[in-house]
Each structure stands twice: as C-alpha cells, then as structure tokens.
Design a protein around this motif. Structure first.
Motif, PDB file in Angstrom:
ATOM      1  N   SER B  73       1.015  -1.211   0.056  1.00 15.31           N
ATOM      2  CA  SER B  73       0.133  -0.005  -0.019  1.00 15.31           C
ATOM      3  C   SER B  73       0.894   1.296  -0.095  1.00 15.31           C
ATOM      4  N   LYS B  74       0.416   2.299  -0.568  1.00 12.92           N
ATOM      5  CA  LYS B  74       1.161   3.638  -0.569  1.00 12.92           C
ATOM      6  C   LYS B  74       0.152   4.645   0.106  1.00 12.92           C
ATOM      7  N   ASN B  75       1.120   5.215   0.608  1.00 14.08           N
ATOM      8  CA  ASN B  75       0.505   6.512   1.609  1.00 14.08           C
ATOM      9  C   ASN B  75       0.221   7.701   0.997  1.00 14.08           C
ATOM     10  N   TYR B  81       6.777   6.755   1.407  1.00 19.52           N
ATOM     11  CA  TYR B  81       6.490   5.621   2.271  1.00 19.52           C
ATOM     12  C   TYR B  81       5.957   4.374   1.149  1.00 19.52           C
ATOM     13  N   HIS B  83       4.394   0.566   2.009  1.00 20.15           N
ATOM     14  CA  HIS B  83       4.156  -0.513   2.880  1.00 20.15           C
ATOM     15  C   HIS B  83       4.334  -1.973   2.300  1.00 20.15           C
ATOM     16  N   VAL B  93       7.826  -1.217   6.213  1.00 21.30           N
ATOM     17  CA  VAL B  93       7.606  -0.224   5.466  1.00 21.30           C
ATOM     18  C   VAL B  93       9.018   0.521   5.157  1.00 21.30           C
ATOM     19  N   THR B 117      -3.500  -1.191   4.267  1.00 20.54           N
ATOM     20  CA  THR B 117      -3.939   0.049   4.012  1.00 20.54           C
ATOM     21  C   THR B 117      -3.447   1.098   4.855  1.00 20.54           C
ATOM     22  N   CYS B 118      -3.360   2.148   4.521  1.00 21.62           N
ATOM     23  CA  CYS B 118      -2.841   3.473   5.178  1.00 21.62           C
ATOM     24  C   CYS B 118      -3.975   4.174   5.821  1.00 21.62           C
ATOM     25  N   ASN B 124       1.802   8.150  10.125  1.00 27.45           N
ATOM     26  CA  ASN B 124       2.320   7.025  10.610  1.00 27.45           C
ATOM     27  C   ASN B 124       1.643   5.791  10.822  1.00 27.45           C
ATOM     28  N   LYS B 125       0.397   5.595  10.623  1.00 28.12           N
ATOM     29  CA  LYS B 125      -0.535   4.727  10.972  1.00 28.12           C
ATOM     30  C   LYS B 125      -0.789   3.858   9.819  1.00 28.12           C
ATOM     31  N   PHE B 126      -0.823   2.526   9.961  1.00 27.04           N
ATOM     32  CA  PHE B 126      -1.373   1.695   8.819  1.00 27.04           C
ATOM     33  C   PHE B 126      -2.007   0.402   9.302  1.00 27.04           C
ATOM     34  N   ASP B 139       1.695   1.534  14.526  1.00 26.59           N
ATOM     35  CA  ASP B 139       2.320   2.927  14.497  1.00 26.59           C
ATOM     36  C   ASP B 139       3.723   2.957  14.197  1.00 26.59           C
TER      37      ASP B 139
END
Lengths: 548, 454
Positions: B73-75, B81, B83, B93, B117-118, B124-126, B139
């Motif tokens: 996943s992308k932020n 970032y 993930h 990450v 998923t972000c 910072n959380k996913f 986190d």
C-alpha cells in the motif's frame, strides 16, 4: 545613404583565400623562370597587396625578434617559427580589416584574377571550411543544400554530382547527356536542382533519379542563368537568345518574356522577390517583374569597363553582391531583403557558441537525399495502398506509352563498333540499368504482341481453310447425293417400267397360258367327256349287248 | 524621396551582459522555413530513436522480504513511504528515496499478510490483515518493546481486532475512521470498536478484494471468487449493482479523477474499465497480458494504469486505450502479485513471488532531476514532433518494438492462434446459420454474463 555603424560587410572569405593560394603558387621559383609574364605580374604588386602591406604594419609584433644573436641552431629555428607566426597573424588581421570596412556598399578591385562569382551563406554571415573535392572535375557551377549537407556541382563534363559534405561520399552522379553546363540553381522550396543547358533546355534533377524529373525547353539558344524564388513557384531564366523569361514551375509555363539588350549572364531573386539581372557591365534590378509584367527596371547599376558574371543578394540585408571581371562590388538595393529574421532558422547575429551548436544540431537533423522530391509536402503522408489490378493497369499504361514513343526503340547504329566500345559493352552485359530494363521490357512486350498476332493470323487462316474444306466437302457430298438420287430415280423408273413390262408380259403370258391351259383343259375335258361318253356308250352298248 | 533600407543595430539583437538570456526573434512565415515537414520528420525519427535508447525503466530492487510479496500500500500523504506484506507474515515499511526498510515487524501475522492500507489522516499509522483472522493497526513511530516470549524487542500493534474468518483484503475510508475488510462477507469496522459495525454480503462465496472509492467516499467495490463485482453504498448499507463476469476478478482500482470509473484485473488476461452508472458493458478492455492479471492501479492523474500479471511482466496502459504503452520485465522477476503507481505518478512499484520489490520509472526514457529550461523545452518539442509523426511506419516501428522473454513471445503466438481459430469457428457457424440469429457481441460486453443494478 548612410548605414548604421554596426553594419559590417561580410562576404565569404573563400574567395580571398583562394586568391592567396594562387598567389603562393605563382611565387614558386620554377614557374617564375618559365613564365616571365607572371613574374612581371608579381613584381608589380597589385593594389590589394599594397593595401595589405600597409595595413600589416599596424599589426606587426615582435619587432625585436631576430636570429642575429642566436647561436643555437634549435633556438634559431624556434625564433624563425615565431617570426613566421607573427607575420601570418598580422596578415590575417590586416586582411580582416580590409574586409570589415565600415561602409556597406563597397568595391573590391581585384583585377588580376577576375571574373568573380559570389555566393552568400544562409544567414548572410561569413564563414567557410575548405575541403579538397577531387571528384569534382572541371566544375562550372556549384551549390550547397544546407539541410541535406549535399554539394552539387556541374561542369564541362555535363555530369551532375551530389557530394555529402558531412561524410565525403558521392551520393549520386548522373550524366545529363546535354554537354557542358554552367547554369545551376537550387530550389529552396524542394532542393531540386535546375540545370540550364546549351540547347536551351532546363532540366530538373533529384538525386533519386538518373533521368531528369522535368525537361522544359526555355530558350532558343544556350541557357545562361537560372534563378528560383523562395516559394519555389517562379523561375527566371536567361539565354543567349537575348531573352529573359519568368516561368511558373507548378505548371511549367512561361509567364512573362523580357528582352535584354545583351544576353543576361546572371540572375538572382531576393527574399522579397526582387530580380537582379547582370548583363554586360550593367546590373539591373526589377521590382515586380515576376508576378506582373514590369515596364521598366527599379534600379540600374553600371560598372563601366567590366563584365558582370554573378549577381547575388545577401539574405536578410538590402545588399546585392556583384562579381565582375575587375573585382567584387556590393551595392545597396532598398527593399530586397527580408527585414524580420527568425533566430532559430537563420540568425545574422549569432554568436560563436550558437554557431557551433547549430552545426551539431543541423548535422543531427540532416535530411536524407531520398527525401528530395518535387512535392515536399508528400513527406509524412502515408502512400495509398494500390490494389493488384491498379498496379497492373499502371504497368500496362507505361508499356503502351513506351511502345508509342518510337524514338526510344530506335537503335543507334552509328559508331557502335569501336573496339573500346565493344569491350565496354561486353563488360556491361551483366549490368541492367533503368534504360536497359525499359528497352528489355519493351522488347518482351513487342515480342509477345507479334507472337499473339502471328498466332491469331495462323488461327484465322486455319479456320478459313477448315471452313473452305468443309464447304467444298459439303458441296461434293450434296452433288454426289443429288446424282445418286437421280440415278436411283432413273434406275427406279426403268426398273418399274421393266417390272411393269415384265408384269404385263407375264400377265399376258399367264393369261395366254391360262387360256391355252383352259382350252387344253376344255379340250381334254371334252375329249375326256367324249371319251367317257364314248366309253359309256360303248359300255352301255356292251352291257346292253350283254343284257341282251 | 525617402527610401528605407534594412539597418539593424546589434544592440537590439545581441545580449548586453553574459548573464542575460539570448534575444530571440521569431518569424513564422513558412517561406522562411523551407522543407519544414522533412526536417520535422527527421527530428521525429531521431526523437523516437533517442527515446528507445534512453528507455531504461528499472531503477532498483528493494530486497529484504524472505517470502513473496502479496500486499502493498502507498501512503497518500507521504510520497516516500511504501508498505509491503509478504507470505511469511512479515510487514515492512520502505523509504523509496533511500530504497531501505525503516520499519519492520517480522511476525506481524501468522501466515500470509493479505492486505495493507494506510490511514489517510495520519502519516504513520497503517492497518494490516492476514490469514490468521487478525486485523492489526500499527504505528511506525512507536518504539519496539521486548515481550515475555522473546528477549528481542519487537514492534507491537497499537490495536488488534479479531475476526471470525481469514481476511483477504482491507481498505480505509477516505474521511471517516472506518475501514472495510473482506472474507466471505464485507465487514465495516470503526477504528474505535472491536467488532465490525456493519456486515455486507450478496452471495456466499469468498470475497477477494474490497476497494473504497476515495472521491465518492461512501461507495465501495468488491470482487469475489463467484465471478461477481458488487458495488455497495455505505450510507444505506446496501448493494447498488452487481456484474457477473465469465472469469473471476482479481483486483479493483478506482479512478482518482473520475469517481464513477473503476478498472478491474481479470483472470482472463484482460483488464476492464467500468462506468458504475452503466454496468451492462465495460467502457474499455485492455489486452496484452498472456496470463491472469493479479493487480491493477491507477496513476494519481487517472490517465494511466499499471498492471501486474502472473506472466511475470508489468504493463503500463493508457487508461483510454486498448493496448499497453510499455511492458517491463527482468530475468529474475517471478510472478508479479502487486503493482502500484507512486503518488507522484512518476514511478511504478511491483512486488513479486521472488520476494523483491522493484522500482520502475513510469516513463521508461524519462530521467529525474532538475532540468534547465532549454532541456525542458527541447524535450517538449521532441515529444510533440514524435507524436505528430507517430503514425509513420518507420517511426512507429521504432516506438513499438519490444524485446520480450521467449516464453511470453511464444505464449503470445499460441494465444493469437487460439483466438483466431475461435473467431474463425464463430464466423463459420454464423455463415451457416439463419441471418441475424447470431449477432456480433462487442468485445466490451463479451465477458459480462449478467448485470443488475438498483
């Protein structure tokens, strides 16, 4: 007319360089001895040389350099070299000063080696490089295609050569078959070469065809000069027949004819469509002579005692350069040059860096010689896909046209059998070029046609013969039949008659026989009856007797 | 009489100081630009050749995962970032600019990490989901702690949610604190609650993927192994539309610029684009892959798509065109399961079975870094000229030619033969049947079995 101070004269330094080179040649001691005339010419320094020497004084440096006190041989040679270099630099600087005069219009008197022809670079700036082109022999006219990097030349041999100046390769070399030629012009619009020949023809050439694309008869005498306008629509030609003609190249038709008092030797059309004509010692300028029929010239310039060989407009300037037998002149012609230039296309104010960069870019954008066509808008367009039927029809059309033109089929007999030519022929036997191919195709076509005709005739005669044979046969059969029928009829009749007669005789005979037989039978019967009666009587008598 | 002649002062045309820019004067009169077409064509050809010469799409591979990568996943807030989750339960990450891992949990899940998923409002959380029936919220900034079981300090999730079945995918709501997971049903979770707030289902088969619309935020799309694509509305907690395809859909992506458009990656080697307002046919079919398409992702501009396929290649499609613009492959790249466009739409990231994440340029011949104005204008001119003449055979040939691995070329060939044969057969049947009894079905509707909408 005063021009601004920033205006500088710029002409191709080539001419001056070549002038120098010839000078050096003449200075060779061997020639010196052999030709005293040349020696005299050198002793009497030309005006240019005198001017050069006086200017050189200003640029002299290292005056203290001398080999007098130098003992070492090596050092002496070094000093000599330095002196040589300083001389050369001074000469260069002086020469530049002579050329970069403040005034725009000028006269350069170079009496010794005239006449001079002139050409200007695309942006009207100076600068040239020198190549040694060994293959261009006896060249009379040259032109350069800047986008294709092609140098074209034609001369006494009548061979048009295209040389790629970036690679040095000869791209194309075509015999014009029109003899010596000295009128060459390039259309800026499509880079097609226009050649003017001694028989009055003007031919259009591209490097992709060994035959001229167009052949047009323009004059009743040799063509002297050709000029083409920027749009590639109009062409001006002048000939020894004393005519100057304006042509529409789209239709290949003459628009206007002008009479020149002496045959015009040189023509040029400026960026804004002004026409310069050089004839005798005169240079005449015509303002609206191309699109309309002009009545009188716009300007006229006389260089008395000279013979003008070349007129050429400077791009983006109102200047006309005139090359003549006594030197080079440059005159101002108001309204001839394009005032608004495009920096990216041709920049008269380009810097050294821009120029070197442009050199690389133009090399990267070098167009291929195959891209030279009569219609430059065809590039970037996809060709129509032809159906096989269309291709066949086209071929047929070409063949029929070829068959109709008798001159092509005619075999030239005269002078065919020299030993050298025979050998050449033998050598070239395996080579099939376009002309050979076309004659071959024609021959095959003719052979086929005669064969077809022969077969047709044979067939017809055969059919006729068969028909006649059939008819005679039928007649014979008919006659035979008739005679047979008649004979049969006669036979039948005679037979019938005979049969009838036979029948009658037979009937008669039978009747007679019958009658005789009846008679006989009757007689017999009678006799028998009589006999029987007699017998009966006898018998009865006998019986009676007996009874009795 | 006054006569004017050309007289130019060099001051008007030459720059005064070295630092000045050169003065430019233009004249667009075509007479001053002879043989423009031929010159442009030559430039176009040169530009096409240069494009292929500079086409080096591969930037680097991010190594670290031991097992294959099956989720990424992308932020949306942080360009750098990325993930990733692998088959052995590891979550990493990455910093894309450094090509390095900066957050790592070795046993985030027991088994496959099936979705990541972000959370849009916090960088910072996913959230990660796995086959182990857990949903975990992480986190990045939280420091690792040592647990009782092992002395090695490790990151622990901020929140753990427990589900009833193994999860196949997860996606977060753009605005609210909601996220959706999929197993045999779609569950909508509130981040602050331990149980799902809503369950959505239509049919009973496994749901492979769930994607929330990021613009029209309450719409979500799911696809299942029963070959369905179902759209739900969160506001009414009810389905909107359903499409049954001939084969199952592996992945869905919403167009970020046009809210009603979404594209799907299908098992039948093709990708389909749908307009959710009219679902009886697709609006575009993207062909070229020779095996099942595993993942699909829109570029943030909505103009291009990247697809990952089981045939070991990644393809970049123009969203409006039927065939791929480019194809990327390497010798070592195995089956590709995930591919994502980065948020600046300049790069493409792919995760494959061989445990590597690969970073590619979206435009193979482009180069990063500051460019001078002259360079930019030159590049613009060249691309313009190239497009102008891209229909010419010589230039098209240069632009289209790709060297593909032998097995893909072969597969392509056999696929073409098979499709041609099928087509021929259909034509033959059509020829010998009653006219009009066999209507031609458009390619866009061919693979759609049925569709219903409310």
């Amino acid at each position: 007319m005063e021009s601004s101070t920033s205006k500088t004269l710029q002409i191709n330094l080539d001419k001056v360089k070549s002038y120098d080179m010839t000078k050096k040649k003449n200075l060779r001691p061997k020639k010196f001895k052999k030709t005293p005339a040349v020696a005299n010419a050198v002793e009497e320094k030309s005006e240019y040389e005198k001017q050069l020497e006086s200017k050189m004084l200003k640029y002299q440096r290292n005056e203290n350099l001398s080999t007098k006190n130098v003992k070492s041989k090596n050092e002496r040679s070094l000093v000599n070299k330095n002196i040589e270099i300083s001389q050369m630099l001074a000469k260069k600087a002086a020469r530049a000063e002579i050329l970069k005069t403040e005034q725009t219009g000028f006269d350069l008197t170079l009496k010794d080696f005239g006449p001079y022809s002139i050409n200007y670079s695309r942006n009207g700036k100076s600068g040239a490089e020198v190549h040694c082109l060994r293959k261009m022999i006896e060249t009379q006219a040259m032109d350069f295609l800047p986008f294709h990097y092609l140098l074209t030349s034609i001369g006494n041999q009548g061979i048009l050569r295209y040389q790629d100046t970036s690679t040095g390769q000869i791209v194309a070399e075509y015999k014009t078959h029109f003899g010596p030629c000295k009128a060459l012009a390039t259309s800026e619009y499509n880079s097609i070469q226009h050649l003017g020949h001694t028989n009055g023809n003007v031919t259009l050439w591209s490097p992709n065809s060994s035959e001229p694309l167009v052949k047009m008869l323009c004059h009743k005498g040799p063509v002297n000069s050709i000029a083409i306008d920027k749009s590639g629509t109009y062409m001006a030609t002048s000939g020894l027949d004393g005519q100057m003609r304006i042509w529409d190249i789209r239709k290949y038709q003459v628009l206007h004819s002008y009479h020149t008092f002496t045959p015009a030797t040189s023509l040029d059309i400026s960026q804004l469509g002004m026409l310069a004509v050089g004839h005798g010692p005169h240079a005449t300028l015509w303002k609206d002579a191309i699109k309309t029929k002009a009545q009188s010239p716009y300007l006229s310039h006389l260089i008395s005692g000279s013979d003008i060989t070349a007129v050429s407009f400077v791009p983006y300037e109102d200047i006309l350069g005139i090359g003549h037998s006594t030197g080079i002149s440059s005159i101002i012609v108001p309204g001839s040059g394009e005032p608004n230039f495009d920096t990216y296309e041709a920049n008269p104010f380009e810097t050294k860096k821009q120029r070197s960069e442009k050199e690389i870019h133009s090399l990267l954008d070098k167009l291929q010689p195959e891209m030279i066509t009569l219609d430059p808008s065809l590039i970037g367009v996809l060709a129509d896909q032809k159906t096989p039927a269309q291709i066949l029809a086209e071929k047929k059309e070409v063949l029929t046209i070829a068959l109709k033109s008798k001159t092509d089929i005619k075999n030239k007999k005269r002078g065919k059998n020299s030993a050298a030519k025979r050998m050449l022929r033998k050598k070239q036997k395996n080579v099939i070029d376009a002309t050979k191919l076309s004659t071959l195709i024609k021959k095959v076509y003719v052979d086929k046609q005669t064969l077809i005709k022969k077969v047709y005739v044979d067939k017809q005669t055969l059919i006729k013969k068969v028909y006649v044979d059939k008819q005679t046969l039928i007649k014979k059969v008919y006659v035979d039949k008739q005679t047979l029928i008649k004979k049969v009829y006669v036979d039948k009749q005679t037979l019938i008659k005979k049969v009838y007669v036979d029948k009658q005789t037979l009937i008669k005979k039978v009747y007679v026989d019958k009658q005789t037989l009846i008679k006989k039978v009757y007689v017999d019967k009678q006799t028998l009856i009589k006999k029987v009666y007699v017998d009966k009587q006898i018998l009865t008598k006998h019986i009676l007797i007996k009874l009795d | 009489m006054k006569i004017k002649t050309i007289s130019r002062s060099s001051a008007d045309f030459v720059k005064e100081r070295i630092s000045d820019i050169e003065k430019i004067q233009r004249n667009f009169d075509p007479l001053l630009h002879p043989q423009e077409k031929a010159r442009e064509y030559t430039r176009a050809l040169r530009s096409a050749k240069l494009e292929r010469m500079f086409a080096k799409p591969f930037i680097g591979s991010l190594t670290g995962h031991i097992d294959g990568i099956y989720s990424m996943s992308k932020n949306p807030l942080k360009l750098d970032y990325l993930h990733s989750g692998s088959g052995d339960g590891e979550v990493r990450v990455w910093s894309l600019s450094n090509q390095k891992t900066f957050f790592r949990v070795e046993n985030a899940h027991n088994g496959l990490v099936s979705g990541l998923t972000c959370i849009p409002d916090s960088v910072n959380k996913f959230i990660s989901v796995g086959n182990d029936k857990f949903v975990k919220l992480w986190d990045i900034e939280q420091s690792p702690v040592s647990t009782e079981e092992s002395s090695i300090s490790q990151h622990i999730p901020v929140v753990t949610y427990t589900g009833k079945e193994a999860f196949n995918g997860v996606d977060h709501h753009r605005q609210n604190d909601l996220f959706a997971t999929c197993s045999s049903i779609v569950s909508i979770w509130d981040i602050n609650r331990s149980e799902p707030i809503t369950n959505l289902s239509w049919g009973s088969d496994t749901i492979r993927t769930v994607k929330l619309n990021q613009t029209e935020v309450n719409i979500l799309a799911t696809s299942g192994t029963d070959r369905n694509i179902i759209l739900y509305d969160l506001r009414s907690s009810s389905p909107i539309a359903k499409v049954v395809m001939t084969l199952a859909t592996n992945a869905i992506t919403w167009n970020p610029m046009e809210a009603y458009i979404f594209s799907t990656a299908n098992e039948d080697h093709n990708c389909y684009t749908f307009d959710m307002r009219k679902m009886d046919h697709s609006t575009n079919v993207m062909k070229d892959h020779v095996s099942a398409v595993m993942d699909i992702d829109y570029s943030p501009t909505g103009a291009e798509l990247v697809t990952a396929s089981y045939d070991r290649t990644i393809r970049v499609f123009d969203a409006k065109k039927g065939h791929s613009r480019d194809v990327y492959h390497t010798k070592r790249m195995q089956r590709v399961f995930v591919a994502k466009y980065t948020m600046d739409s300049k790069y493409v990231v792919s995760g494959s079975d061989d445990g590597n994440i690969r970073l590619w340029r979206a435009e193979a011949s482009s180069r990063a870094g500051a460019k001078s104005n002259r360079e930019v204008s030159s590049l613009n001119y060249m691309s313009k000229v190239k497009n102008k003449y891209s229909h010419m055979p010589e230039i098209r040939k240069v632009l289209k030619q790709r060297n593909l691995p032998k097995d893909i070329t072969k597969a392509n060939r056999t696929k073409k033969i098979m499709l041609d044969a099928r087509k021929q057969k259909e034509e033959n049947i059509r020829k010998h049947s009653k006219p009009g009894s066999m209507p031609r079905i458009p390619e866009r509707a061919k693979s759609i079995v049925a569709s219903t909408s409310k």
